[in-house]
Write a protein that holds these residues in place. Structure first.
Motif, PDB file in Angstrom:
ATOM      1  N   ARG A 139      -0.697   5.017  -1.527  1.00  0.00           N
ATOM      2  CA  ARG A 139      -0.272   6.101  -0.344  1.00  0.00           C
ATOM      3  C   ARG A 139      -0.042   7.151  -1.024  1.00  0.00           C
ATOM      4  O   ARG A 139       0.030   8.868  -0.788  1.00  0.00           O
ATOM      5  CB  ARG A 139      -0.979   5.058   1.096  1.00  0.00           C
ATOM      6  CG  ARG A 139      -1.493   4.478   0.929  1.00  0.00           C
ATOM      7  CD  ARG A 139      -1.378   3.494   3.069  1.00  0.00           C
ATOM      8  NE  ARG A 139      -1.469   4.118   3.062  1.00  0.00           N
ATOM      9  CZ  ARG A 139      -3.049   5.044   4.226  1.00  0.00           C
ATOM     10  NH1 ARG A 139      -3.809   4.106   3.814  1.00  0.00           N
ATOM     11  NH2 ARG A 139      -2.594   6.149   5.347  1.00  0.00           N
ATOM     12  N   SER A 149       1.807   5.187   7.881  1.00  0.00           N
ATOM     13  CA  SER A 149       0.344   5.028   8.863  1.00  0.00           C
ATOM     14  C   SER A 149       0.052   3.736   8.705  1.00  0.00           C
ATOM     15  O   SER A 149      -1.130   3.825   9.815  1.00  0.00           O
ATOM     16  CB  SER A 149      -0.064   6.603   8.696  1.00  0.00           C
ATOM     17  OG  SER A 149      -0.980   6.522   7.994  1.00  0.00           O
ATOM     18  N   ALA A 150      -0.611   3.198   7.384  1.00  0.00           N
ATOM     19  CA  ALA A 150      -1.517   2.316   7.157  1.00  0.00           C
ATOM     20  C   ALA A 150      -1.510   0.546   8.276  1.00  0.00           C
ATOM     21  O   ALA A 150      -0.286   0.316   8.322  1.00  0.00           O
ATOM     22  CB  ALA A 150      -1.205   1.850   5.881  1.00  0.00           C
ATOM     23  N   ARG A 186      -1.548  10.914  -1.411  1.00  0.00           N
ATOM     24  CA  ARG A 186      -1.885  12.132  -1.604  1.00  0.00           C
ATOM     25  C   ARG A 186      -1.171  13.441  -1.787  1.00  0.00           C
ATOM     26  O   ARG A 186      -1.357  14.210  -1.333  1.00  0.00           O
ATOM     27  CB  ARG A 186      -0.336  11.799   0.163  1.00  0.00           C
ATOM     28  CG  ARG A 186      -0.242  12.708   1.036  1.00  0.00           C
ATOM     29  CD  ARG A 186      -1.615  12.713   2.437  1.00  0.00           C
ATOM     30  NE  ARG A 186      -1.655  13.293   3.410  1.00  0.00           N
ATOM     31  CZ  ARG A 186      -3.342  13.531   4.407  1.00  0.00           C
ATOM     32  NH1 ARG A 186      -4.018  13.257   3.679  1.00  0.00           N
ATOM     33  NH2 ARG A 186      -2.916  14.561   5.116  1.00  0.00           N
ATOM     34  N   SER A 207       0.889  -1.302  -0.210  1.00  0.00           N
ATOM     35  CA  SER A 207      -0.036  -0.004   0.376  1.00  0.00           C
ATOM     36  C   SER A 207       0.770   1.185  -0.338  1.00  0.00           C
ATOM     37  O   SER A 207       0.357   2.034  -0.114  1.00  0.00           O
ATOM     38  CB  SER A 207      -1.158  -0.178   1.388  1.00  0.00           C
ATOM     39  OG  SER A 207       0.296   0.318   2.140  1.00  0.00           O
ATOM     40  N   TYR A 220       2.243   9.727   5.702  1.00  0.00           N
ATOM     41  CA  TYR A 220       1.270   8.895   5.471  1.00  0.00           C
ATOM     42  C   TYR A 220       1.677   7.754   4.868  1.00  0.00           C
ATOM     43  O   TYR A 220       0.594   6.938   5.573  1.00  0.00           O
ATOM     44  CB  TYR A 220       0.056   9.958   5.108  1.00  0.00           C
ATOM     45  CG  TYR A 220      -1.201   9.882   4.227  1.00  0.00           C
ATOM     46  CD1 TYR A 220      -2.273   9.637   5.071  1.00  0.00           C
ATOM     47  CD2 TYR A 220      -0.943   8.595   3.373  1.00  0.00           C
ATOM     48  CE1 TYR A 220      -3.432   9.639   4.883  1.00  0.00           C
ATOM     49  CE2 TYR A 220      -2.979   8.150   3.331  1.00  0.00           C
ATOM     50  CZ  TYR A 220      -3.922   8.393   4.000  1.00  0.00           C
ATOM     51  OH  TYR A 220      -4.832   8.502   3.548  1.00  0.00           O
TER      52      TYR A 220
END
Length: 277
Positions: free
Chosen positions: A30, A276-277, A34, A26, A273
């Motif tokens: 992401r 952070s998943a 972003r 991911s 970000y």
């Protein structure tokens, strides 16, 4: 950062970028999405895997997909399907990025520049002896970056004698079939060992080799804390993580696809970000 325009809603003009990987993650999706959001760019990014590489690359061309990141195990197999190679990809015969210019597909390698930048940032002396585990596309990028920085005292460690010897010979290094009893000041893992899956709990190098090293570099991006990185931390060794490679190489992909270079604060926020998943 000044306020950017709002990202347009997805529509006919939206440009698609993607990735192809044996084990899609991911982070790239992401990170890129972003940045599109923060900069108001009309792009979308999606990760894929495939069992039919020629058809997938044909889709990139036919559908006008602007860019495609390429990960293991496709970095070398994709080359005959492209129209040309940029200098770094041609030099190491490995592609991690495809740019589509009106149906012409050009292969690039942003792994190479990311690895060279990190070695420079860390001030690694070219006289430092090293062990490099792996003989695939990422190992080629590492070997080329080391050679081009002036490293001469190194050993490629690969179980496959054909690809291992070929890589070592190409860049003027030694080859060994395993890490047993081998040590060096710089250890670099360019294999999937430590990634999620069957190899998730394995150490890419024996603990004795980690203890004898000064710097440990694991190009595996996810998880950030691989067994090798945890062992290096426990032994107080300097570490360079695959997460750092992932950010730098993804940033260069983003620039190739969009023509926009974000400022450092925006990149750092997007990287945080994405993790952070």
């Amino acid at each position: 950062m000044t306020d950017a325009p709002a990202k347009p809603p997805i529509g006919p003009r939206t440009r698609l970028c993607m990735s192809l990987a044996g084990r899609p993650g991911s982070f790239g999706s992401r990170f890129h999405n972003r940045l599109y959001e923060r900069l108001g760019l009309d792009y979308v990014y999606k990760a894929f895997t495939t069992t039919d590489l020629p058809a997938a690359i044909g889709g990139v061309r036919a559908l006008g997909i602007r860019g495609c990141a390429v990960s293991m195990p496709f970095k070398e197999a994709v080359i005959p399907l492209l129209d040309g190679l940029e200098g770094s990809a041609a030099a190491i015969d490995s592609v991690n990025t495809i740019v589509n210019d009106d149906g012409r597909l050009t292969g690039h390698n942003t792994d190479y520049s990311a690895i060279a930048d990190l070695l420079d940032r860390e001030g690694i002396d070219p006289a430092t002896p090293f062990l490099l585990a792996g003989s695939g596309g990422m190992a080629k990028a590492v070997a080329a970056a080391l050679r081009d920085r002036g490293h001469r005292d190194g050993t490629v460690v690969a179980r496959n004698p054909v690809s291992g010897r070929a890589l070592a010979d190409l860049y003027g290094f030694a080859w060994a079939p395993d890490t047993v009893g081998r040590t060096a000041a710089l250890l670099v893992n360019a294999t999937p060992v430590g990634m999620a899956g069957a190899d998730a709990d394995r150490l890419a190098f024996p603990e004795a080799a980690v203890a004898a090293a000064e710097v440990v570099f694991d190009v595996v991006a996810l998880p950030v804390e691989t067994p090798l990185m945890r062992a290096a931390a426990a032994l107080g060794r300097r570490r360079i993580s695959g997460a750092e490679v992932a950010v730098l190489q993804a940033l260069e992909q983003f620039v190739l696809y969009t023509g926009v270079r974000p400022d450092r604060a925006v990149v750092d926020e997007a990287a945080a970000y994405a993790r952070s998943a």
